[in-house]
Design a protein around this motif. Structure first.
Motif, PDB file in Angstrom:
ATOM      1  N   PHE A   6       0.869  -1.179   0.000  1.00  0.00           N
ATOM      2  CA  PHE A   6       0.000   0.000   0.000  1.00  0.00           C
ATOM      3  C   PHE A   6       0.906   1.229   0.000  1.00  0.00           C
ATOM      4  O   PHE A   6       1.389   1.652   1.046  1.00  0.00           O
ATOM      5  N   PRO A   7       1.173   1.781  -1.204  1.00  0.00           N
ATOM      6  CA  PRO A   7       2.104   2.912  -1.293  1.00  0.00           C
ATOM      7  C   PRO A   7       1.404   4.252  -1.161  1.00  0.00           C
ATOM      8  O   PRO A   7       0.245   4.402  -1.541  1.00  0.00           O
ATOM      9  N   GLY A   8       2.105   5.228  -0.626  1.00  0.00           N
ATOM     10  CA  GLY A   8       1.559   6.575  -0.528  1.00  0.00           C
ATOM     11  C   GLY A   8       2.526   7.471   0.203  1.00  0.00           C
ATOM     12  O   GLY A   8       3.592   7.029   0.644  1.00  0.00           O
ATOM     13  N   SER A   9       2.132   8.740   0.325  1.00  0.00           N
ATOM     14  CA  SER A   9       2.962   9.673   1.095  1.00  0.00           C
ATOM     15  C   SER A   9       2.601   9.592   2.580  1.00  0.00           C
ATOM     16  O   SER A   9       3.452   9.788   3.439  1.00  0.00           O
ATOM     17  N   PHE A  10       1.322   9.370   2.854  1.00  0.00           N
ATOM     18  CA  PHE A  10       0.833   9.247   4.235  1.00  0.00           C
ATOM     19  C   PHE A  10       1.376  10.387   5.115  1.00  0.00           C
ATOM     20  O   PHE A  10       1.937  10.148   6.173  1.00  0.00           O
ATOM     21  N   ASP A  11       1.163  11.611   4.644  1.00  0.00           N
ATOM     22  CA  ASP A  11       1.746  12.793   5.291  1.00  0.00           C
ATOM     23  C   ASP A  11       0.650  13.785   5.692  1.00  0.00           C
ATOM     24  O   ASP A  11       0.564  14.853   5.085  1.00  0.00           O
ATOM     25  N   PRO A  12      -0.214  13.455   6.680  1.00  0.00           N
ATOM     26  CA  PRO A  12      -0.179  12.293   7.572  1.00  0.00           C
ATOM     27  C   PRO A  12      -1.064  11.132   7.082  1.00  0.00           C
ATOM     28  O   PRO A  12      -1.820  11.288   6.111  1.00  0.00           O
ATOM     29  N   PHE A  13      -0.966  10.003   7.813  1.00  0.00           N
ATOM     30  CA  PHE A  13      -1.821   8.832   7.632  1.00  0.00           C
ATOM     31  C   PHE A  13      -3.169   9.178   8.273  1.00  0.00           C
ATOM     32  O   PHE A  13      -3.216   9.585   9.439  1.00  0.00           O
ATOM     33  N   THR A  14      -4.260   9.050   7.513  1.00  0.00           N
ATOM     34  CA  THR A  14      -5.576   9.467   8.025  1.00  0.00           C
ATOM     35  C   THR A  14      -6.471   8.260   8.319  1.00  0.00           C
ATOM     36  O   THR A  14      -6.125   7.123   7.987  1.00  0.00           O
ATOM     37  N   SER A  15      -7.644   8.546   8.854  1.00  0.00           N
ATOM     38  CA  SER A  15      -8.631   7.485   9.104  1.00  0.00           C
ATOM     39  C   SER A  15      -9.043   6.804   7.793  1.00  0.00           C
ATOM     40  O   SER A  15      -9.412   5.633   7.795  1.00  0.00           O
ATOM     41  N   GLY A  16      -9.001   7.548   6.684  1.00  0.00           N
ATOM     42  CA  GLY A  16      -9.323   6.960   5.377  1.00  0.00           C
ATOM     43  C   GLY A  16      -8.303   5.904   5.001  1.00  0.00           C
ATOM     44  O   GLY A  16      -8.649   4.816   4.519  1.00  0.00           O
ATOM     45  N   HIS A  17      -7.024   6.187   5.235  1.00  0.00           N
ATOM     46  CA  HIS A  17      -5.963   5.202   4.968  1.00  0.00           C
ATOM     47  C   HIS A  17      -6.132   3.980   5.877  1.00  0.00           C
ATOM     48  O   HIS A  17      -5.999   2.842   5.425  1.00  0.00           O
ATOM     49  N   ALA A  18      -6.396   4.227   7.166  1.00  0.00           N
ATOM     50  CA  ALA A  18      -6.526   3.120   8.125  1.00  0.00           C
ATOM     51  C   ALA A  18      -7.688   2.208   7.731  1.00  0.00           C
ATOM     52  O   ALA A  18      -7.596   0.981   7.836  1.00  0.00           O
ATOM     53  N   ASN A  19      -8.765   2.815   7.230  1.00  0.00           N
ATOM     54  CA  ASN A  19      -9.920   2.029   6.800  1.00  0.00           C
ATOM     55  C   ASN A  19      -9.557   1.122   5.621  1.00  0.00           C
ATOM     56  O   ASN A  19      -9.979  -0.035   5.554  1.00  0.00           O
ATOM     57  N   LEU A  20      -8.736   1.639   4.715  1.00  0.00           N
ATOM     58  CA  LEU A  20      -8.302   0.845   3.567  1.00  0.00           C
ATOM     59  C   LEU A  20      -7.454  -0.344   4.019  1.00  0.00           C
ATOM     60  O   LEU A  20      -7.611  -1.464   3.521  1.00  0.00           O
ATOM     61  N   VAL A  21      -6.544  -0.096   4.965  1.00  0.00           N
ATOM     62  CA  VAL A  21      -5.677  -1.174   5.483  1.00  0.00           C
ATOM     63  C   VAL A  21      -6.547  -2.262   6.111  1.00  0.00           C
ATOM     64  O   VAL A  21      -6.370  -3.457   5.835  1.00  0.00           O
ATOM     65  N   GLU A  22      -7.492  -1.834   6.927  1.00  0.00           N
ATOM     66  CA  GLU A  22      -8.372  -2.788   7.621  1.00  0.00           C
ATOM     67  C   GLU A  22      -9.130  -3.655   6.612  1.00  0.00           C
ATOM     68  O   GLU A  22      -9.211  -4.873   6.754  1.00  0.00           O
ATOM     69  N   ARG A  23      -9.661  -3.027   5.577  1.00  0.00           N
ATOM     70  CA  ARG A  23     -10.429  -3.781   4.577  1.00  0.00           C
ATOM     71  C   ARG A  23      -9.526  -4.666   3.726  1.00  0.00           C
ATOM     72  O   ARG A  23      -9.919  -5.766   3.323  1.00  0.00           O
ATOM     73  N   LEU A  25      -6.944  -6.206   4.760  1.00  0.00           N
ATOM     74  CA  LEU A  25      -6.556  -7.376   5.562  1.00  0.00           C
ATOM     75  C   LEU A  25      -7.577  -8.510   5.438  1.00  0.00           C
ATOM     76  O   LEU A  25      -7.292  -9.648   5.791  1.00  0.00           O
ATOM     77  N   ALA A  26      -8.772  -8.193   4.916  1.00  0.00           N
ATOM     78  CA  ALA A  26      -9.768  -9.235   4.676  1.00  0.00           C
ATOM     79  C   ALA A  26      -9.518  -9.923   3.331  1.00  0.00           C
ATOM     80  O   ALA A  26     -10.093 -10.962   3.046  1.00  0.00           O
ATOM     81  N   ILE A  27      -8.644  -9.334   2.516  1.00  0.00           N
ATOM     82  CA  ILE A  27      -8.369  -9.880   1.183  1.00  0.00           C
ATOM     83  C   ILE A  27      -6.974 -10.505   1.136  1.00  0.00           C
ATOM     84  O   ILE A  27      -6.762 -11.546   0.537  1.00  0.00           O
ATOM     85  N   PHE A  28      -6.013  -9.820   1.784  1.00  0.00           N
ATOM     86  CA  PHE A  28      -4.612 -10.249   1.762  1.00  0.00           C
ATOM     87  C   PHE A  28      -4.179 -10.727   3.154  1.00  0.00           C
ATOM     88  O   PHE A  28      -4.763 -10.326   4.164  1.00  0.00           O
ATOM     89  N   ASP A  29      -3.133 -11.571   3.175  1.00  0.00           N
ATOM     90  CA  ASP A  29      -2.597 -12.033   4.466  1.00  0.00           C
ATOM     91  C   ASP A  29      -1.767 -10.940   5.125  1.00  0.00           C
ATOM     92  O   ASP A  29      -1.667 -10.863   6.342  1.00  0.00           O
ATOM     93  N   GLN A  30      -1.109 -10.134   4.272  1.00  0.00           N
ATOM     94  CA  GLN A  30      -0.230  -9.096   4.811  1.00  0.00           C
ATOM     95  C   GLN A  30      -0.381  -7.792   4.013  1.00  0.00           C
ATOM     96  O   GLN A  30      -0.488  -7.829   2.782  1.00  0.00           O
ATOM     97  N   VAL A  31      -0.399  -6.665   4.716  1.00  0.00           N
ATOM     98  CA  VAL A  31      -0.399  -5.354   4.056  1.00  0.00           C
ATOM     99  C   VAL A  31       0.908  -4.653   4.424  1.00  0.00           C
ATOM    100  O   VAL A  31       1.208  -4.465   5.610  1.00  0.00           O
ATOM    101  N   VAL A  32       1.694  -4.302   3.406  1.00  0.00           N
ATOM    102  CA  VAL A  32       2.924  -3.553   3.641  1.00  0.00           C
ATOM    103  C   VAL A  32       2.649  -2.092   3.305  1.00  0.00           C
ATOM    104  O   VAL A  32       2.402  -1.746   2.148  1.00  0.00           O
ATOM    105  N   ILE A  33       2.629  -1.250   4.326  1.00  0.00           N
ATOM    106  CA  ILE A  33       2.427   0.184   4.090  1.00  0.00           C
ATOM    107  C   ILE A  33       3.780   0.748   3.666  1.00  0.00           C
ATOM    108  O   ILE A  33       4.757   0.673   4.419  1.00  0.00           O
ATOM    109  N   GLY A  34       3.839   1.284   2.442  1.00  0.00           N
ATOM    110  CA  GLY A  34       5.101   1.791   1.910  1.00  0.00           C
ATOM    111  C   GLY A  34       5.057   3.308   1.829  1.00  0.00           C
ATOM    112  O   GLY A  34       4.292   3.872   1.040  1.00  0.00           O
ATOM    113  N   ILE A  35       5.869   3.948   2.640  1.00  0.00           N
ATOM    114  CA  ILE A  35       5.900   5.408   2.629  1.00  0.00           C
ATOM    115  C   ILE A  35       6.924   5.848   1.586  1.00  0.00           C
ATOM    116  O   ILE A  35       8.140   5.735   1.798  1.00  0.00           O
TER     117      ILE A  35
END
Ligand code: ADP
Length: 152
Positions: A6-23, A25-35
């Motif tokens: 999951f690539p992005g600037s995340f400057d800052p990481f928002t609730s919208g980003h966190a929601n994407l990570v959470e969802r 995790l229901a599809i993938f075994d691992q989410v790598v947040i890449g800043i």
């Protein structure tokens, strides 16, 4: 193990980003947040702080990994051993931009992009809007996931 970057600037990481990570995790075994960062464009929150705050936030979730990179996103994906990239779409503008990115990344490296549409609660939320509010002295905590703390 199926992993996605999951690539992005995340400057800052928002609730919208966190929601994407959470969802994701229901599809993938691992989410790598890449800043992704560019030394010539330092942004707002220092990259090291963006990484450490997110690592702390996801400490109890072993399926989330946080890295930073200063090269092409497709190269970071390969290095993480995945051919999947996760991105979010909030609007028609995001769609146009993400479509071009996805086509390019598939053409140059065969990397597949998985798009999740924004949750109705976060469709208006962007890092740039949060930065602007902070710049003009507003409290931004309500836009960040609960428990995420930046030392800024
Ligand atoms: P970039 O600088 O690469 O656009 P961002 O950190 O702004 O990175 O965003 C990373 C990804 O998250 C992008 O695909 C963006 O469209 C998506 N995104 C950002 N905010 C939201 C949100 N509120 N809901 C869903 N997706 C979002």
């Amino acid at each position: 193990m199926k992993s996605v970057l999951f690539p992005g600037s995340f400057d800052p990481f928002t609730s919208g980003h966190a929601n994407l990570v959470e969802r994701a995790l229901a599809i993938f075994d691992q989410v790598v947040i890449g800043i992704g960062y560019n030394i010539a464009k330092p942004g707002w929150i220092p990259v090291a702080e963006r990484v450490s705050a997110l690592r702390e936030f996801y400490m109890a979730e072993p399926r989330v990994k946080v890295i930073s990179y200063d090269r092409l996103t497709v190269d970071a994906a390969r290095e993480q051993g995945t051919r999947f990239i996760l991105r979010g779409v909030r609007s028609i503008q995001d769609y146009e931009y993400e479509l071009r990115l996805a086509d390019t990344n598939r053409q140059i490296e065969g990397i597949e992009t998985v798009i999740l549409f924004s949750d109705i609660r976060y469709g208006h939320l962007s890092s740039s809007m949060v930065r602007e509010l902070h710049h003009f002295g507003r409290d931004i905590m309500q836009f960040l996931p609960q428990g995420l703390k930046y030392n800024i």
